[in-house]
Write an enzyme that holds these catalytic residues in place. Structure first.
Site, short mmCIF file in Angstrom:
data_model
loop_
_atom_site.label_atom_id
_atom_site.label_comp_id
_atom_site.label_asym_id
_atom_site.label_seq_id
_atom_site.Cartn_x
_atom_site.Cartn_y
_atom_site.Cartn_z
N LYS A 1 0.84 -1.21 0.00
CA LYS A 1 0.00 0.00 0.00
C LYS A 1 0.87 1.26 0.00
O LYS A 1 0.65 2.18 -0.79
CB LYS A 1 -0.90 -0.01 1.25
CG LYS A 1 -1.51 1.35 1.56
CD LYS A 1 -2.28 1.36 2.86
CE LYS A 1 -1.47 1.59 4.11
NZ LYS A 1 -1.25 2.98 4.52
N ARG B 1 -3.76 10.71 4.64
CA ARG B 1 -2.70 11.71 4.54
C ARG B 1 -1.93 11.64 3.22
O ARG B 1 -1.48 12.66 2.69
CB ARG B 1 -1.75 11.49 5.72
CG ARG B 1 -0.64 12.49 5.80
CD ARG B 1 0.25 12.19 6.99
NE ARG B 1 1.48 12.94 6.87
CZ ARG B 1 1.64 14.18 7.26
NH1 ARG B 1 0.64 14.83 7.80
NH2 ARG B 1 2.79 14.80 7.10
N CYS C 1 -3.69 13.14 13.17
CA CYS C 1 -4.46 11.90 13.16
C CYS C 1 -4.16 11.19 14.46
O CYS C 1 -3.40 11.70 15.28
CB CYS C 1 -4.13 11.04 11.95
SG CYS C 1 -2.51 10.34 12.04
N PRO D 1 2.84 17.10 10.97
CA PRO D 1 2.85 18.37 10.22
C PRO D 1 3.31 18.18 8.76
O PRO D 1 3.74 17.10 8.38
CB PRO D 1 3.86 19.22 11.00
CG PRO D 1 4.75 18.24 11.67
CD PRO D 1 3.94 17.02 11.94
N LEU E 1 8.02 20.06 6.34
CA LEU E 1 9.16 19.66 5.51
C LEU E 1 8.80 19.70 4.03
O LEU E 1 9.63 20.05 3.18
CB LEU E 1 9.64 18.26 5.89
CG LEU E 1 10.10 18.10 7.35
CD1 LEU E 1 10.40 16.63 7.66
CD2 LEU E 1 11.34 18.95 7.62
N ASP F 1 5.70 1.05 11.72
CA ASP F 1 4.46 0.38 11.30
C ASP F 1 4.40 -1.08 11.76
O ASP F 1 3.40 -1.77 11.51
CB ASP F 1 4.32 0.43 9.76
CG ASP F 1 4.04 1.85 9.28
OD1 ASP F 1 3.70 2.72 10.11
OD2 ASP F 1 4.15 2.09 8.05
N ILE G 1 9.34 7.52 16.24
CA ILE G 1 8.90 8.22 15.02
C ILE G 1 7.66 9.08 15.28
O ILE G 1 7.62 10.25 14.89
CB ILE G 1 8.61 7.22 13.87
CG1 ILE G 1 9.78 6.25 13.67
CG2 ILE G 1 8.26 7.96 12.58
CD1 ILE G 1 11.04 6.84 13.10
N ARG H 1 -8.26 -0.39 5.41
CA ARG H 1 -7.46 0.61 4.71
C ARG H 1 -6.15 0.01 4.22
O ARG H 1 -5.57 0.49 3.25
CB ARG H 1 -7.12 1.78 5.66
CG ARG H 1 -8.30 2.65 5.99
CD ARG H 1 -7.85 3.84 6.79
NE ARG H 1 -6.77 4.57 6.09
CZ ARG H 1 -6.11 5.57 6.59
NH1 ARG H 1 -6.39 6.01 7.81
NH2 ARG H 1 -5.16 6.17 5.91
C1 EPZ Z 1 4.69 7.18 6.00
O1 EPZ Z 1 3.95 8.25 6.55
C2 EPZ Z 1 3.77 5.98 6.01
N1 EPZ Z 1 2.60 6.27 5.20
C3 EPZ Z 1 3.38 5.64 7.44
O2 EPZ Z 1 2.60 4.46 7.43
C4 EPZ Z 1 4.66 5.37 8.25
O3 EPZ Z 1 4.31 5.15 9.60
C5 EPZ Z 1 5.60 6.58 8.16
O4 EPZ Z 1 5.86 6.89 6.76
C6 EPZ Z 1 6.94 6.36 8.85
O5 EPZ Z 1 7.58 5.24 8.29
C7 EPZ Z 1 2.65 6.12 3.90
O6 EPZ Z 1 3.67 5.77 3.31
C8 EPZ Z 1 1.40 6.39 3.12
P1 EPZ Z 1 6.85 10.65 7.75
P2 EPZ Z 1 4.49 9.75 6.44
O7 EPZ Z 1 6.69 11.90 6.99
O8 EPZ Z 1 5.22 9.89 5.16
C9 EPZ Z 1 7.49 14.06 11.01
C10 EPZ Z 1 0.79 3.06 8.00
O9 EPZ Z 1 0.44 2.53 9.09
N2 EPZ Z 1 7.24 15.04 9.94
O10 EPZ Z 1 8.00 9.75 7.45
O11 EPZ Z 1 3.36 10.65 6.70
C11 EPZ Z 1 6.22 13.27 11.35
O12 EPZ Z 1 5.36 13.99 12.21
C12 EPZ Z 1 1.25 4.51 7.92
O13 EPZ Z 1 0.77 2.45 6.92
C13 EPZ Z 1 7.44 16.39 10.19
O14 EPZ Z 1 7.83 16.77 11.30
O15 EPZ Z 1 5.49 9.79 7.66
C14 EPZ Z 1 6.81 12.01 11.97
O16 EPZ Z 1 7.11 12.26 13.31
C15 EPZ Z 1 1.00 5.27 9.18
N3 EPZ Z 1 7.19 17.30 9.18
C16 EPZ Z 1 8.10 11.82 11.19
O17 EPZ Z 1 8.38 13.08 10.54
C17 EPZ Z 1 6.77 16.91 7.95
O18 EPZ Z 1 6.58 17.78 7.08
C18 EPZ Z 1 8.03 10.74 10.10
O19 EPZ Z 1 6.85 10.97 9.31
C19 EPZ Z 1 6.59 15.54 7.68
C20 EPZ Z 1 6.84 14.62 8.71
#
Ligand code: EPZ
Length: 431
Positions: A22, A102, A126, A132, A135, A317, A339, A409
Site C-alpha cells: 500500500k 494523509r 491523526c 505536520p 518539511l 508500522d 517516530i 485501509r
Molecule cells: C509514512 O507516513 C507511512 N505512510 C506511514 O505508514 C509510516 O508510519 C511513516 O511513513 C513512517 O515510516 C505512507 O507511506 C502512506 P513521515 P508519512 O513523513 O510519510 C514528522 C501506515 O500505518 N514530519 O515519514 O506521513 C512526522 O510527524 C502509515 O501504513 C514532520 O515533522 O510519515 C513524523 O514524526 C501510518 N514534518 C516523522 O516526521 C513533515 O513535514 C516521520 O513521518 C513531515 C513529517
C-alpha cells in the site's frame, strides 16, 4: 460498521500470498500526475486507501482503468491499474478526500511541478500524532514556490516553474522525500535531497520515475540527486511486496505457533523485524520468493527490547504487532517509539485482553502474561487494529474487534488469509 470475531488458541499452518505494498502503491499512483502518458501499475493491493486515492486522482482529471486478475479461487492476486493524466482538470485536492488519508497530500509537489499551482487540503493530525507538513512546504519554497495557508488549504504557486535546490531535511520523512522527489523530476536544474528517507518504498518510487525518464542518482541512499527534465513519459511498473503485511503475518505465525510460508515477498525487506523474531525464539527461513516462519506452540517466546527507527531500523508500522507478541512472552520487553509521538493507542485495548503494559513517555514496558483472555476491543488505527487481531489469535475464548474499517485501509482480505491457515476468524457485517 463491520467487526471481526476471533476464537483464539489455534496454531496456524499454511501459505499466505503477500499483496503489493500500500505505502509504495500510493506514491507510485500519484506519480502519474507528472506525465500526459499512461502509467500502468501491477501487483496493486485491493485495500480501501487505494480506492480513496483513485477518487482523488480522478477528480484531478486522471483517467483510471482497473483490471482484476483472479487466480480462480475468488482471490484477487494483484490487480493492474492504468492511470492517464492527459490534462489536469483541477489542481485542488479537497478536504473531504485528503482528511481520510494523509497520502492524498502527496499530490502537492507533482501538481505544482506540472501545472505551476496547487491547492491541497492540509491533512491535519491523526490518531498517531500531529503529523505536520512543514518539511514538504519548506522544500517546495526552497524550489521557488510561494505557499500560503488559507482556510485549511495549502495554496501554492510557481508561475515560472520550480527550480532545482539543495534541501536538507531536519527529520527523516518518507512523505516529504516522496513529494519533493516527484516535484524535482520536472523542476528546472538539479535538486539535491539530503537526509532523505531510505525506505524501500522510496526506492520503488525512484525506479518508477527512472522508468518514466527521470534522472535520479543515489537510489537507496540518504542523498538523492535529481536532474529535472522538461517532460516525463509513461511506464509499466510492478508494485513491490508489502513489507509490513509480510512482517504482520510473520508475527501471526509467531504468536499463534505453527508454520506459515509467506510467498510473493522478500525477507530482506524486513531484516530488522526478522532479527527481533529470531532473538525472541521464532524460526525464520528465507525462501526464493519469501520466507517460512514457525514456532512450536510449546516453546516460549523470549522478551526482546525494540526501538523504532527510520529504515533500515525497526519500522514504526510494525511496533504495535511486536508489542502484541511481547504480551505473551516469558519475560519483559521495552518497546520505544521514536517516530510518532502518540502511537501507543493499542496499549489500553491490549490491556483489556489481559496484557501487562506500562507506558513511560515514548517507551512501553511489557511484562509477558501467562495467558491473554478474549474480550471486546476497539480498533483505533491501521496497525493498532492488526495488533488486536494478533493478540486475539493467542487469547483464549472469543475476541471481538470493533471498527475494523481501519484494517480495511491497509490489509487485503486479512480474515480470509488467516482463516486459510486454520485461524477461527470471521467478519461480522455491520449495518
Ligand atoms: C509514512 O507516513 C507511512 N505512510 C506511514 O505508514 C509510516 O508510519 C511513516 O511513513 C513512517 O515510516 C505512507 O507511506 C502512506 P513521515 P508519512 O513523513 O510519510 C514528522 C501506515 O500505518 N514530519 O515519514 O506521513 C512526522 O510527524 C502509515 O501504513 C514532520 O515533522 O510519515 C513524523 O514524526 C501510518 N514534518 C516523522 O516526521 C513533515 O513535514 C516521520 O513521518 C513531515 C513529517
Amino acid at each position: 460498521m463491520d467487526s471481526i470475531r476471533i476464537r483464539g488458541g489455534k496454531p496456524l499452518n499454511g501459505k499466505i500470498e503477500i499483496s503489493g505494498a500500500k505505502n509504495a502503491a500510493l506514491p507510485l499512483m500519484v506519480a502519474c500526475l507528472l506525465t500526459d502518458e499512461t502509467v500502468t501499475l501491477s501487483n496493486l493491493p485491493h485495500v480501501a486507501d487505494i480506492s480513496t486515492l483513485i477518487n482523488l486522482l480522478c477528480q484531478h482529471g486522471v483517467q483510471a482503468h482497473l483490471n482484476g486478475q483472479s487466480n480462480g479461487n475468488g482471490n484477487c492476486n494483484g490487480r493492474a491499474i492504468s492511470l492517464t493524466a492527459t490534462s489536469i482538470t483541477s489542481t485542488e485536492a479537497p478536504y473531504d478526500i485528503v482528511r481520510k488519508m494523509r497520502a492524498g497530500a502527496l499530490v502537492l509537489g507533482p501538481l505544482l511541478a506540472r501545472e505551476g499551482k496547487a491547492k491541497v487540503s492540509l491533512p491535519g493530525g491523526c490518531a498517531i500524532g500531529t503529523r505536520p507538513m512543514n518539511l514538504h512546504l519548506d522544500g517546495l519554497e526552497a524550489m521557488g514556490a510561494k505557499i500560503d495557508i488559507d482556510g485549511g488549504y495549502m495554496v501554492a504557486e510557481a508561475p515560472n516553474g520550480l527550480k532545482g535546490a539543495e534541501i536538507r531535511f531536519e527529520t527523516v520523512s518518507v512523505g516529504a522525500t516522496e513529494d519533493l522527489l516527484m516535484a524535482a523530476c520536472l523542476a528546472e536544474g538539479t535538486t539535491v535531497l539530503e537526509n532523505a528517507a531510505k525506505e524501500p518504498e522510496i526506492t520503488d518510487l525512484v525506479r518508477l520515475l527512472t522508468a518514466m525518464g527521470a534522472k535520479i542518482e543515489g537510489e537507496g541512499t540518504d542523498r538523492l540527486v535529481i536532474e529535472g527534465q522538461p517532460t516525463l513519459q509513461g511506464a509499466d511498473y510492478k508494485v513491490m511486496p508489502d513489507r509490513i503485511e509480510t512482517g504482520t503475518y510473520a508475527i501471526a505465525a509467531a504468536i499463534a505457533g505453527g508454520r506459515i510460508e509467506l510467498t510473493n515477498t522478500d525477507a530482506s525487506l524486513i531484516s530488522s523485524v526478522l532479527e527481533i523474531l529470531t532473538a525472541a525464539g521464532v524460526s525464520v527461513e528465507e525462501t526464493e520468493d519469501g520466507l517460512i516462519v514457525s514456532r512450536d506452540p510449546a516453546s516460549p517466546i523470549k522478551g526482546v527490547d525494540v526501538m523504532t527507527q527510520p529504515y533500515p531500523g525497526y519500522p514504526t508500522d510494525m511496533q504495535a504487532q511486536i508489542m502484541a507478541l511481547m504480551t505473551v512472552s516469558k519475560g519483559a520487553s521495552m518497546i520505544t517509539e521514536t517516530i510518532f509521538e502518540n502511537r501507543f493507542m493499542h496499549v489500553p485495548e491490549l490491556t483489556r485482553l489481559g496484557a501487562n503494559i506500562n507506558v513511560h513517555g515514548h517507551s512501553a514496558l511489557v511484562r509477558g502474561a501467562d495467558q491473554l483472555v478474549g474480550a471486546q476491543v476497539m480498533a483505533t488505527d491501521l496497525r493498532a487494529s492488526v495488533s488486536l487481531v494478533l493478540a486475539g489469535l493467542a487469547a483464549s475464548g472469543e475476541t471481538v474487534i470493533n471498527r475494523v474499517y481501519h484494517l480495511d485501509r491497509g490489509y487485503e482480505r486479512l480474515e480470509e488469509k488467516l482463516a486459510a491457515c486454520g485461524a477461527d476468524i470471521l467478519r461480522i457485517q455491520g449495518e
